[in-house]
Design a protein around this motif. Structure first.
Motif, PDB file in Angstrom:
ATOM      1  N   THR A  22       0.821  -1.219   0.000  1.00 61.63           N
ATOM      2  CA  THR A  22       0.000   0.000   0.000  1.00 61.63           C
ATOM      3  C   THR A  22       0.853   1.265   0.000  1.00 61.63           C
ATOM      4  O   THR A  22       0.380   2.336  -0.388  1.00 61.63           O
ATOM      5  CB  THR A  22      -0.930   0.020   1.236  1.00 61.63           C
ATOM      6  N   LEU A  23       2.111   1.145   0.443  1.00 59.65           N
ATOM      7  CA  LEU A  23       3.005   2.305   0.483  1.00 59.65           C
ATOM      8  C   LEU A  23       3.751   2.529  -0.827  1.00 59.65           C
ATOM      9  O   LEU A  23       4.348   3.601  -1.024  1.00 59.65           O
ATOM     10  CB  LEU A  23       4.033   2.139   1.613  1.00 59.65           C
ATOM     11  N   ILE A  24       3.743   1.534  -1.706  1.00 58.53           N
ATOM     12  CA  ILE A  24       4.564   1.610  -2.915  1.00 58.53           C
ATOM     13  C   ILE A  24       4.207   2.798  -3.812  1.00 58.53           C
ATOM     14  O   ILE A  24       5.110   3.523  -4.255  1.00 58.53           O
ATOM     15  CB  ILE A  24       4.479   0.281  -3.692  1.00 58.53           C
ATOM     16  N   PHE A  28       6.967   5.635  -4.569  1.00 58.52           N
ATOM     17  CA  PHE A  28       7.423   5.863  -5.951  1.00 58.52           C
ATOM     18  C   PHE A  28       7.308   7.337  -6.314  1.00 58.52           C
ATOM     19  O   PHE A  28       8.251   7.922  -6.859  1.00 58.52           O
ATOM     20  CB  PHE A  28       6.620   5.018  -6.937  1.00 58.52           C
ATOM     21  N   ILE A  29       6.163   7.943  -6.033  1.00 56.40           N
ATOM     22  CA  ILE A  29       5.965   9.372  -6.335  1.00 56.40           C
ATOM     23  C   ILE A  29       6.946  10.226  -5.537  1.00 56.40           C
ATOM     24  O   ILE A  29       7.535  11.188  -6.056  1.00 56.40           O
ATOM     25  CB  ILE A  29       4.511   9.783  -6.035  1.00 56.40           C
ATOM     26  N   PHE A  30       7.138   9.862  -4.259  1.00 58.18           N
ATOM     27  CA  PHE A  30       8.025  10.617  -3.379  1.00 58.18           C
ATOM     28  C   PHE A  30       9.461  10.609  -3.903  1.00 58.18           C
ATOM     29  O   PHE A  30      10.090  11.666  -4.046  1.00 58.18           O
ATOM     30  CB  PHE A  30       7.964  10.025  -1.972  1.00 58.18           C
ATOM     31  N   PHE A  31       9.990   9.423  -4.206  1.00 63.04           N
ATOM     32  CA  PHE A  31      11.376   9.337  -4.658  1.00 63.04           C
ATOM     33  C   PHE A  31      11.552   9.824  -6.091  1.00 63.04           C
ATOM     34  O   PHE A  31      12.626  10.333  -6.446  1.00 63.04           O
ATOM     35  CB  PHE A  31      11.903   7.909  -4.507  1.00 63.04           C
ATOM     36  N   PHE A  32      10.520   9.686  -6.899  1.00 67.82           N
ATOM     37  CA  PHE A  32      10.585  10.244  -8.256  1.00 67.82           C
ATOM     38  C   PHE A  32      10.672  11.766  -8.192  1.00 67.82           C
ATOM     39  O   PHE A  32      11.464  12.381  -8.913  1.00 67.82           O
ATOM     40  CB  PHE A  32       9.365   9.809  -9.067  1.00 67.82           C
ATOM     41  N   THR A  77      21.824   5.184  -6.937  1.00 68.65           N
ATOM     42  CA  THR A  77      20.856   4.429  -6.122  1.00 68.65           C
ATOM     43  C   THR A  77      19.398   4.714  -6.491  1.00 68.65           C
ATOM     44  O   THR A  77      18.590   3.782  -6.531  1.00 68.65           O
ATOM     45  CB  THR A  77      21.044   4.758  -4.626  1.00 68.65           C
ATOM     46  N   THR A  78      19.049   5.970  -6.757  1.00 69.25           N
ATOM     47  CA  THR A  78      17.637   6.331  -6.913  1.00 69.25           C
ATOM     48  C   THR A  78      16.956   5.632  -8.089  1.00 69.25           C
ATOM     49  O   THR A  78      15.830   5.130  -7.930  1.00 69.25           O
ATOM     50  CB  THR A  78      17.468   7.853  -7.022  1.00 69.25           C
ATOM     51  N   VAL A 276      18.739   6.168   3.282  1.00 70.37           N
ATOM     52  CA  VAL A 276      17.861   6.914   2.371  1.00 70.37           C
ATOM     53  C   VAL A 276      18.188   8.395   2.425  1.00 70.37           C
ATOM     54  O   VAL A 276      18.260   9.076   1.390  1.00 70.37           O
ATOM     55  CB  VAL A 276      16.377   6.677   2.740  1.00 70.37           C
ATOM     56  N   PHE A 277      18.448   8.882   3.631  1.00 67.94           N
ATOM     57  CA  PHE A 277      18.675  10.316   3.797  1.00 67.94           C
ATOM     58  C   PHE A 277      19.947  10.766   3.094  1.00 67.94           C
ATOM     59  O   PHE A 277      19.931  11.712   2.297  1.00 67.94           O
ATOM     60  CB  PHE A 277      18.745  10.670   5.287  1.00 67.94           C
ATOM     61  N   TYR A 278      21.086  10.085   3.368  1.00 70.06           N
ATOM     62  CA  TYR A 278      22.333  10.591   2.788  1.00 70.06           C
ATOM     63  C   TYR A 278      22.555  10.154   1.337  1.00 70.06           C
ATOM     64  O   TYR A 278      23.389  10.717   0.637  1.00 70.06           O
ATOM     65  CB  TYR A 278      23.552  10.241   3.653  1.00 70.06           C
ATOM     66  N   SER A 279      21.799   9.150   0.849  1.00 72.41           N
ATOM     67  CA  SER A 279      21.994   8.719  -0.539  1.00 72.41           C
ATOM     68  C   SER A 279      21.029   9.376  -1.517  1.00 72.41           C
ATOM     69  O   SER A 279      21.348   9.497  -2.708  1.00 72.41           O
ATOM     70  CB  SER A 279      21.854   7.196  -0.640  1.00 72.41           C
ATOM     71  N   THR A 280      19.854   9.802  -1.054  1.00 71.29           N
ATOM     72  CA  THR A 280      18.860  10.386  -1.967  1.00 71.29           C
ATOM     73  C   THR A 280      18.405  11.787  -1.568  1.00 71.29           C
ATOM     74  O   THR A 280      18.228  12.646  -2.435  1.00 71.29           O
ATOM     75  CB  THR A 280      17.611   9.479  -2.064  1.00 71.29           C
ATOM     76  N   VAL A 281      18.199  12.011  -0.273  1.00 66.43           N
ATOM     77  CA  VAL A 281      17.648  13.303   0.163  1.00 66.43           C
ATOM     78  C   VAL A 281      18.724  14.390   0.196  1.00 66.43           C
ATOM     79  O   VAL A 281      18.499  15.517  -0.262  1.00 66.43           O
ATOM     80  CB  VAL A 281      16.979  13.170   1.549  1.00 66.43           C
ATOM     81  N   THR A 282      19.907  14.062   0.728  1.00 74.38           N
ATOM     82  CA  THR A 282      20.980  15.060   0.836  1.00 74.38           C
ATOM     83  C   THR A 282      21.368  15.660  -0.510  1.00 74.38           C
ATOM     84  O   THR A 282      21.530  16.884  -0.606  1.00 74.38           O
ATOM     85  CB  THR A 282      22.216  14.437   1.518  1.00 74.38           C
ATOM     86  N   PRO A 283      21.533  14.872  -1.593  1.00 71.70           N
ATOM     87  CA  PRO A 283      21.852  15.487  -2.889  1.00 71.70           C
ATOM     88  C   PRO A 283      20.787  16.459  -3.387  1.00 71.70           C
ATOM     89  O   PRO A 283      21.097  17.361  -4.166  1.00 71.70           O
ATOM     90  CB  PRO A 283      21.961  14.281  -3.831  1.00 71.70           C
TER      91      PRO A 283
END
Length: 332
Positions: A22-24, A28-32, A77-78, A276-283
């Motif tokens: 249910t979270l997928i 997906f939208i969030f990381f996209f 990674t993303t 997740v934070f330092y590999s996707t959010v920080t950039p």
């Protein structure tokens, strides 16, 4: 059975971000959205530094390379996260895992060194302002960048050759959403003490060197700022450093929480959140932080939006004039 008789794993299975279907869609939208913002933000910083003549300074020179590293770093990674979210099987081939491991480690190491170089640049700018141009020459700036990339990729080559020369006989389930050191070392059936020692030495030396450089630079900066009599000058000096301090903090804190603590299954979920934070959010955050806190960047954005608005207005007026002329021609 002897290790040499074991079958070498050719495919790894990643745990992914969640098992809750249910979270997928939300994830997906969030990381996209995060990835799109990362691409736009970092490409914007790179273009801005190269287009604006008043941003041709060492600080923004290093910032453009930090943005380039962030863009590549996130891309290791993303895209895989996004593909795994919509795939029933979250697998990665052995060689692909090694490639991802290498580039992730190389770009992370490069970012660490660039952040420490930027702290030195801020130290020279605030503590030796009259000698800043003579100290931070173009040749020295390029040397710092070459050093950062060279050593970043060198340490990644050491770690990758060490980890992936080990035997992986099964199981092949990596409890992470990408190929990282701790979960991979749990899967090896070789005696990996020397490899563990190498990984600890490399990560510790890079992180502690960079942290010492940043703390040392800002200790000298703080002592210099406190000697400034004008409160306005002190505030300006603090503002010029605040963006870098913020970026360095949000990069180092999750890394220290992940790699510099005793291994325990209790922290596995927290480790994944930190990753997740330092590999996707920080950039994604780095260009936003520099855009919101630097007056020069704000000035460029305002000028760009004003010019864009003026250009659109001119085109609308031209179209309106042409339509009016066309109407007159029809009436005639």
């Amino acid at each position: 059975m002897d290790i040499i008789n074991h079958t070498q794993v050719r495919m790894f299975e990643l745990s992914g971000l969640t098992d809750d279907e249910t979270l997928i869609p939300f994830l997906f939208i969030f990381f996209f959205a995060i990835y799109i913002m990362t691409i736009v933000g970092n490409l914007g910083i790179i273009a801005m530094v190269h287009l604006a003549s008043y941003l041709q300074t060492p600080m923004y020179f290093f910032l453009s390379f930090l943005s380039m590293v962030d863009l590549l770093y996130s891309s290791t990674t993303t895209p895989k996260i996004l593909s795994d979210l919509v795939s029933s099987k979250k697998t990665i081939a052995f060689n692909d895992c090694a490639i991802q491991f290498f580039f992730f480690g190389a770009l992370a190491g490069t970012e660490v060194l660039i952040l420490s170089t930027m702290s030195y640049d801020r130290y020279v700018a605030i503590c030796h302002p009259l000698q800043y141009i003579s100290i931070m020459t173009a040749r020295k700036c390029w040397s710092f960048v070459a050093f950062s990339f060279g050593f970043g990729f060198f340490q990644a080559a050491l770690q990758t050759s060490c980890v992936f020369s080990l035997q992986f006989c099964g199981p092949n389930h990596i409890d992470q959403f990408y190929c990282d050191i701790p979960p991979l070392m749990k899967l090896t059936c070789s005696k990996g003490f020397s490899c563990d020692a190498l990984n600890i030495a490399v990560i510790s030396s890079f992180s502690l060197y960079s942290l010492a450089a940043i703390l040392g630079s800002y200790t000298l900066i703080l002592s210099s700022i406190l000697r400034i009599k004008s409160s306005r000058s002190r505030q300006k000096a603090f503002v010029t450093c605040s963006s870098h301090i913020t970026c360095a903090s949000i990069f180092f804190i999750p890394i220290f929480c992940t790699y510099f603590r005793p291994p325990s299954s209790v922290f596995e979920k927290q480790d994944k959140v930190a990753s997740v934070f330092y590999s996707t959010v920080t950039p994604m955050l780095n260009p936003l932080i520099y855009s919101l806190r630097n007056q020069e960047v704000k000035m460029f954005i305002i000028r760009a939006l004003t010019n864009c608005q003026a250009h659109v207005g001119d085109n609308v007026n031209k179209l309106h004039g042409r339509s009016h002329e066309f109407g007159l021609n029809l009436s005639l």
